[in-house]
Design a protein around this motif. Structure first.
Motif, PDB file in Angstrom:
ATOM      1  N   CYS A  80      48.610  38.274  39.128  1.00  0.00           N
ATOM      2  CA  CYS A  80      49.094  39.528  38.549  1.00  0.00           C
ATOM      3  C   CYS A  80      48.281  40.626  39.206  1.00  0.00           C
ATOM      4  CB  CYS A  80      48.901  39.528  37.032  1.00  0.00           C
ATOM      5  SG  CYS A  80      49.477  41.021  36.227  1.00  0.00           S
ATOM      6  N   HIS A 134      42.912  40.230  37.678  1.00  0.00           N
ATOM      7  CA  HIS A 134      43.484  39.245  36.764  1.00  0.00           C
ATOM      8  C   HIS A 134      42.726  37.928  36.906  1.00  0.00           C
ATOM      9  CE1 HIS A 134      46.972  36.791  35.269  1.00  0.00           C
ATOM     10  NE2 HIS A 134      46.997  37.801  34.432  1.00  0.00           N
ATOM     11  N   HIS A 146      45.577  43.766  22.313  1.00  0.00           N
ATOM     12  CA  HIS A 146      46.298  45.042  22.324  1.00  0.00           C
ATOM     13  C   HIS A 146      46.554  45.419  20.875  1.00  0.00           C
ATOM     14  CE1 HIS A 146      46.944  44.742  26.619  1.00  0.00           C
ATOM     15  NE2 HIS A 146      47.628  43.637  26.504  1.00  0.00           N
ATOM     16  N   PHE A 203      50.277  31.414  31.733  1.00  0.00           N
ATOM     17  CA  PHE A 203      49.893  32.817  31.935  1.00  0.00           C
ATOM     18  C   PHE A 203      48.962  33.315  30.822  1.00  0.00           C
ATOM     19  CE2 PHE A 203      51.040  37.293  33.168  1.00  0.00           C
ATOM     20  CZ  PHE A 203      50.747  37.149  34.511  1.00  0.00           C
ATOM     21  N   GLU A 249      43.435  47.631  33.032  1.00  0.00           N
ATOM     22  CA  GLU A 249      43.440  46.211  33.392  1.00  0.00           C
ATOM     23  C   GLU A 249      43.298  46.118  34.907  1.00  0.00           C
ATOM     24  OE1 GLU A 249      46.826  44.063  31.723  1.00  0.00           O
ATOM     25  OE2 GLU A 249      46.693  45.272  29.906  1.00  0.00           O
ATOM     26  N   ASP A 305      51.280  40.011  25.040  1.00  0.00           N
ATOM     27  CA  ASP A 305      51.182  38.763  25.799  1.00  0.00           C
ATOM     28  C   ASP A 305      50.174  37.843  25.111  1.00  0.00           C
ATOM     29  OD1 ASP A 305      50.752  36.786  27.642  1.00  0.00           O
ATOM     30  OD2 ASP A 305      49.962  38.104  29.208  1.00  0.00           O
ATOM     31  N   ASN A 350      54.893  35.951  27.239  1.00  0.00           N
ATOM     32  CA  ASN A 350      54.227  37.152  27.752  1.00  0.00           C
ATOM     33  C   ASN A 350      55.112  38.353  27.434  1.00  0.00           C
ATOM     34  OD1 ASN A 350      53.141  39.190  29.302  1.00  0.00           O
ATOM     35  ND2 ASN A 350      53.624  38.253  31.256  1.00  0.00           N
ATOM     36  N   MET A 391      47.107  49.856  35.533  1.00  0.00           N
ATOM     37  CA  MET A 391      46.716  48.456  35.577  1.00  0.00           C
ATOM     38  C   MET A 391      47.064  47.850  36.928  1.00  0.00           C
ATOM     39  SD  MET A 391      49.380  46.638  32.903  1.00  0.00           S
ATOM     40  CE  MET A 391      48.850  47.419  31.400  1.00  0.00           C
ATOM     41  N   TYR A 392      46.157  47.052  37.445  1.00  0.00           N
ATOM     42  CA  TYR A 392      46.368  46.274  38.676  1.00  0.00           C
ATOM     43  C   TYR A 392      46.650  47.121  39.911  1.00  0.00           C
ATOM     44  CZ  TYR A 392      46.614  43.002  34.894  1.00  0.00           C
ATOM     45  OH  TYR A 392      46.328  42.304  33.757  1.00  0.00           O
ATOM     46  N   ASN A 444      50.124  49.248  24.245  1.00  0.00           N
ATOM     47  CA  ASN A 444      50.244  48.697  25.595  1.00  0.00           C
ATOM     48  C   ASN A 444      51.708  48.463  25.919  1.00  0.00           C
ATOM     49  OD1 ASN A 444      48.921  47.429  27.951  1.00  0.00           O
ATOM     50  ND2 ASN A 444      49.978  45.592  27.228  1.00  0.00           N
ATOM     51  N   TRP A 470      41.218  41.880  33.268  1.00  0.00           N
ATOM     52  CA  TRP A 470      42.171  41.107  32.456  1.00  0.00           C
ATOM     53  C   TRP A 470      41.857  39.644  32.672  1.00  0.00           C
ATOM     54  CZ3 TRP A 470      44.861  42.479  28.449  1.00  0.00           C
ATOM     55  CH2 TRP A 470      45.578  41.449  27.814  1.00  0.00           C
ATOM     56  N   ASP A 530      44.087  33.209  31.298  1.00  0.00           N
ATOM     57  CA  ASP A 530      43.688  34.109  32.386  1.00  0.00           C
ATOM     58  C   ASP A 530      42.385  34.819  32.053  1.00  0.00           C
ATOM     59  OD1 ASP A 530      44.769  35.569  30.365  1.00  0.00           O
ATOM     60  OD2 ASP A 530      46.334  36.516  31.559  1.00  0.00           O
TER      61      ASP A 530
END
Ligand code: GAL
Length: 991
Positions: free
Chosen positions: A967, A505, A350, A566, A502, A186, A87, A463-464, A422, A533, A569
């Motif tokens: 995430c 997740h 990305h 990971f 994003e 990632d 990642n 993101m997130y 990214n 994501w 996802d």
């Protein structure tokens, strides 16, 4: 000592030699020759010191063959190395721009024939659409040049080296290079010539490049054409036959904006394209123009004057067998699947995808954020020291990447935003990229999430971000600090349109809370939605030593450093199966809203600009899941944003069964991505007459019991159930454990307003500490009275003083067996619990329980924060179809709010269970599985699950939510399960 010949490997310059300027990827009628196919191939573990292989007469007859395009690590069954998944981590020392001597290097050669009539070509160009990570090219022994930028196109002028008839091209590809520092996305590291190789004849008087910048205003289209061609190419003619447009530009100086009159605009919903040709006497280029104007007005992102809400997916190029090698049929089906699931936007995370993907996006209709091939995330692990993003030595590499990105894809109407890359930190090189885009394309804004302070980008992106933080970004009056911003920077960011590049997740079972994010979009117009994501799992299809196929993730190929699963996802499994999370997404973002109100329903069209003339509204009435009536509703055509109140159909209400009305908005005619009747939005209304839950009968006269006892279909020994309806049964035992989901294993703590998250302790870890996966039982008492049996047990784990008291009362009520279980935790439990359930083990006994039929929520699994795709109805499924094959086995298969459940064996009914709501009206759920949660938790891959001879039924009074803490945010408090007293009450009869 590395030879100077390989200096390009660690050169930060993006290319050398006869590399040509970037231009559009055009559909031209000029002759071309695909060099895809079988090439000769040799892999060396280090970069060879000599380049003798490039000589025209080199004898490669001893070499293997390899297909181009391909990744060599996915060819030859491991003979050419294996994929590596990381990642953030670099799989080589962080020592920019150097890479280890252990640098797998693939030499490729092939012959090709240049047709004799190509001799009139003014120039011959050799194009590579994607090579990972750096490569050098020779034609007939002449060194042509080198290039990096794996997911970018590179064209070399080979005019002086090719000749009519037989030619030989040699390409040396190194897995690692200076460029690898800029390509730390990632995903799997997959070296090779993985996109097309094409030889192109460029005619004299041809068109080098064309850019049709289209606009749409007040119903009229406009084209600003940019024609790159020599003076001898003119006159140039642009034709749009459907619009009767024919424009001839006699000289370059004549190329002026063109008003094309009344047109239908292009949008992701109605992707109207017009065929255009741009021709000279020597060459004709075919394009598909879509008329749309992208603009930012204040904090709104608008296309054709209307606010866009992104219901998007982050899309990587990932194929279980081909890796990032493009498969157009597969990609088209993937995009059609997105459309079927109400996805309206793609971020090409990305890096630029295969150029054909954008043709498909134009045609099927998606708002696209086209992202440059750039990520330096691994520098984050060393405090961003030495990050190329702020180092002048890398400036040209950054600029080259963005130029190649924009130039290649600039004609696509679907692309509405350019993204610089990214997770590359921040710095002057990113600012320079942005400045270049601004100068080159004034028609599209620039995105880059890492520009937290908003110094050089046009939209605010994160993101997130959690739901509360996202809400604060949307709120005008909020002064809450924004991540990475001073108050002044935060104030500036709040003046821009906001999107989540994003969010949610989708790793393993999840994500939860999609609906909470969606609700914000309708409340705060500054919020423009986001991109889940991510779209798909990146599993690589492989086999165990004994030949069992499975989808591999990090570590499965013996990598030195890796990031495990990971890379799994996605909303779609590696096998192309949509997850329940994707169904949830579809339901949450459905573009038609139904609000029931008495005998009416208010229907709102939430689309960007399309009306509802493509939809029909059909309804059905069901009594306990059985269809009793259906029809179609008369709904006026609603323009985007419009609502109408429509009377509901009068439906028969059953006196003794639940009555549900379901309304579906379906496609009235087939679309390019779904058939007629495809459901795009659904709503349900409970029309049931109220029916009381039978009172609990309180027995008395309890006296100690022992030995055997029979109560109707149930047989007990020493207070324990041993048989039900003649079948062996063990349990019920208290089950508080679930096989941790990837989100349950997530260990980050959110710290809103600060720089991201800090490490914490996962729920999975806390559950293990409390011993939820290894509970033991001590029977405290067994008592009986006429027609009833009562046991009380204390359940606890080794080395823990915490416990749960479980009281079970079995009784015969009107000849039917009833079980009531009271679950009462001791004081002192401090974590959330995954579930509060009771588990029955049903051994095979020659007729395994292998299916379920139920009335409740379905058809797919659901959890407290992921219930929107579930509807009330009658469903059935085999035991294997009840669960989802997540790449790493974990909790799956929970069906919520069950009313009745029939367990079946080869279709025959075995047991029928009616579940009553508790005194607060909460209904239990169930899981039927071949494995216990403990067995599932021990398996790293599906093939590690043991052979099972027992089916396990868990009836859950409650389950913990899903969240997306793998995430992102943990389960929202409302959906977190705290240890608490619960009751489960069932009636059980023989099937
Ligand atoms: C983001 C990143 C993605 C992916 C995701 C987690 O930080 O941009 O590429 O790594 O996290 O799956």
């Amino acid at each position: 000592m590395l030879s100077h010949r390989s200096a390009y490997v660690t050169d930060t310059a993006p290319g050398s030699g006869a590399l040509r300027a970037a231009r559009s990827w055009l559909h031209s009628d000029a002759p071309s020759l695909s060099l895809n196919g079988l090439w000769r191939f040799r892999l060396s573990p280090t970069a060879p010191a000599t380049e003798e292989f490039a000589a025209a007469d080199f004898d490669d007859s001893g070499w293997d063959g390899i297909p181009v395009p391909s990744h060599w690590v996915l060819q030859g069954d491991g003979a050419y190395g294996r994929p590596i998944y990381t990642n953030v981590q670099y799989p080589f020392p962080i020592d920019p721009p150097y890479v280890p001597d252990e640098n797998p290097t693939g030499d490729h050669r092939r012959h090709f024939d240049v047709p004799a009539d190509w001799s009139d070509a003014e120039r011959i160009v050799l194009r590579f659409d994607g090579v990972e990570s750096v490569f050098k090219v020779w034609v007939n022994g002449d060194e042509i040049g080198s290039a990096s930028g794996s997911r970018l196109a590179h064209e070399f002028d080979v005019t002086s080296s090719v000749r009519p008839g037989d030619n030989v091209v040699a390409v040396r590809v190194h897995q690692w290079s200076a460029a690898s520092y800029l390509e730390d996305q990632d995903q799997w590291w997959l070296p090779g010539v993985f996109r097309d190789v094409t030889l192109i004849a460029r005619p004299a008087g041809g068109i080098e490049d064309v850019w049709l910048r289209t606009g749409f205003e007040n119903g009229r289209g406009r084209i600003d054409a940019e024609i790159t061609a020599g003076a001898e190419a003119f006159p140039v003619t642009l034709r749009i036959p459907e619009l009767g447009v024919e424009q001839v530009w006699a000289t370059a100086a004549d190329v002026v904006p063109l008003a094309v009159g009344d047109v239908e605009p292009w949008s992701a919903e109605r992707p109207r394209l017009y065929d255009v040709t741009v021709s000279t006497a020597a060459e004709s280029i075919a394009l598909r123009a879509g008329f749309r104007t992208v603009e930012i007005r204040g904090d709104r992102f608008l296309v054709n004057g209307r606010r866009v809400v992104f219901h998007g997916m982050n899309r990587h190029e990932a194929h279980p067998e081909r890796g990032r090698v493009f498969d157009e049929a597969h990609a088209r089906e993937d995009l059609a699947r997105m459309k079927r699931f109400n996805v309206n936007a793609i971020r090409t995370s990305h890096y630029p995808p295969h150029p054909r993907l954008l043709d498909l996006a134009d045609e099927l209709g998606f708002w696209v954020i086209l992202e440059c091939d750039l990520e330096t995330h691994g520098f984050g692990d060393v405090g961003w020291a030495g990050n190329p993003s702020d180092d002048p030595a890398w400036r040209e590499a950054y600029l080259d990447r963005i130029r190649r990105t924009v130039e290649r894809d600039k004609n696509h109407p679907s692309i509405v935003i350019w993204s610089l890359g990214n997770e590359a930190g921040t710095g002057a090189n990113l600012a320079a990229m942005s400045a270049w885009v601004h100068a080159r394309d004034t028609g599209r804004p620039v995105h880059y999430e890492g520009d937290y302070a908003g110094e050089y980008t046009d939209v605010y992106s994160r993101m997130y971000a959690s739901v509360p933080e996202t809400e604060q970004i949307g709120t005008d009056g909020s002064r809450a600090p924004l991540m990475g911003c001073t108050p002044a920077q935060g104030a500036r960011q709040r003046t821009k349109p906001f999107l989540l590049c994003e969010y949610t997740h989708a790793m393993g079972n999840g994500p939860g809370a999609l609906d909470q994010y969606e609700a914000l979009v309708h409340r705060y117009p500054r919020l423009h939605g986001g991109f889940v994501w991510e779209w798909r799992d990146h599993g690589i299809l492989t086999t165990t030593p004994d030949g069992t196929p499975y989808y591999a993730y990090g570590g499965d190929f013996g990598e030195v450093v890796h990031d495990g699963n990971f890379v799994m996802d996605g909303m779609v499994l590696s096998s192309d199966v949509p997850t329940p999370g994707l169904h949830e997404f579809k339901a949450v973002v459905q573009p038609v809203r139904f609000a029931f109100d008495g005998d009416d329903v208010a229907i709102t069209n939430l689309r960007h600009s399309a009306d509802t003339s493509d939809l029909r509204f059909i309804w059905r009435a069901e009594h306990e899941g059985t269809l009793v009536d259906s029809g179609e509703m008369e709904v006026p055509v609603l323009a985007a944003g419009e609502s109408a109140r429509v009377p509901l159909p009068r439906i028969p209400v059953a006196p003794d069964a639940e009555t549900w009305l379901t309304v579906d908005a379906v496609l009235a005619a087939p679309a390019a991505w779904a058939g007629e009747g495809h459901v795009i939005a659904t709503a349900q209304l409970d029309r049931s007459a109220s029916r009381p839950v039978p009172e609990v009968r309180r027995e008395s006269g309890w006296r100690p019991s022992g030995g055997t006892l029979t109560l109707g279909i149930a047989e007990f020994v020493g207070g324990s159930l041993v048989r039900l309806a003649g079948r062996d049964v063990a349990g019920p035992r208290l089950e508080l454990f679930r096989a941790p989901t990837d989100n349950d294993k997530g260990a980050t703590e959110e710290v809103d307003g600060s720089d991201a998250s800090v490490p914490g302790v996962s729920n999975a870890e806390l559950w293990r500490r409390d011993g939820l996966d290894r509970l033991t039982t001590r029977l405290l008492s067994v008592e009986q009275t006429a027609g009833a049996l009562r046991t009380i047990s204390k359940v606890s784990a080794a080395n823990s003083a915490l416990s749960v008291i479980v009281e079970s009362v079995w009784s015969l009520v009107g000849g039917e067996l009833e079980l009531r279980v009271e679950i009462e935790p001791s004081r002192g439990w401090r974590t959330v619990w995954p579930r509060i359930g009771i588990r029955f083990d049903l051994p095979d006994g020659g007729a395994p329980v292998d299916g379920a039929d139920w009335f409740g929520l379905g058809p797919l699994e659901s959890y407290p924060d992921s219930l929107r795709a579930a509807r009330t109805g009658r469903f059935s499924a085999t035991i294997d179809d009840l669960g989802v094959d997540y790449a790493r086995p974990q909790e799956t298969g929970h069906r919520s709010q069950v009313r009745d459940l029939t367990l079946t064996s080869a279709g025959a009914e075995v047991l029928r269970i009616v579940a009553f709501p508790d005194t607060r009206g909460r209904r239990p759920g169930f899981t039927l599985s071949r494995h216990t949660p403990q067995q599932i938790a021990r398996a790293g891959h599906p093939f590690e699950l043991p052979r099972s001879e027992t089916s396990h039924l868990i009836v859950d009074a409650a389950q913990h939510g899903l969240g997306s803490r793998a995430c992102g945010p943990d389960v929202w408090p409302e959906f977190a399960l705290r240890p608490e007293a619960r009751t489960i009450r069932l009636r059980i009869s023989a099937g």
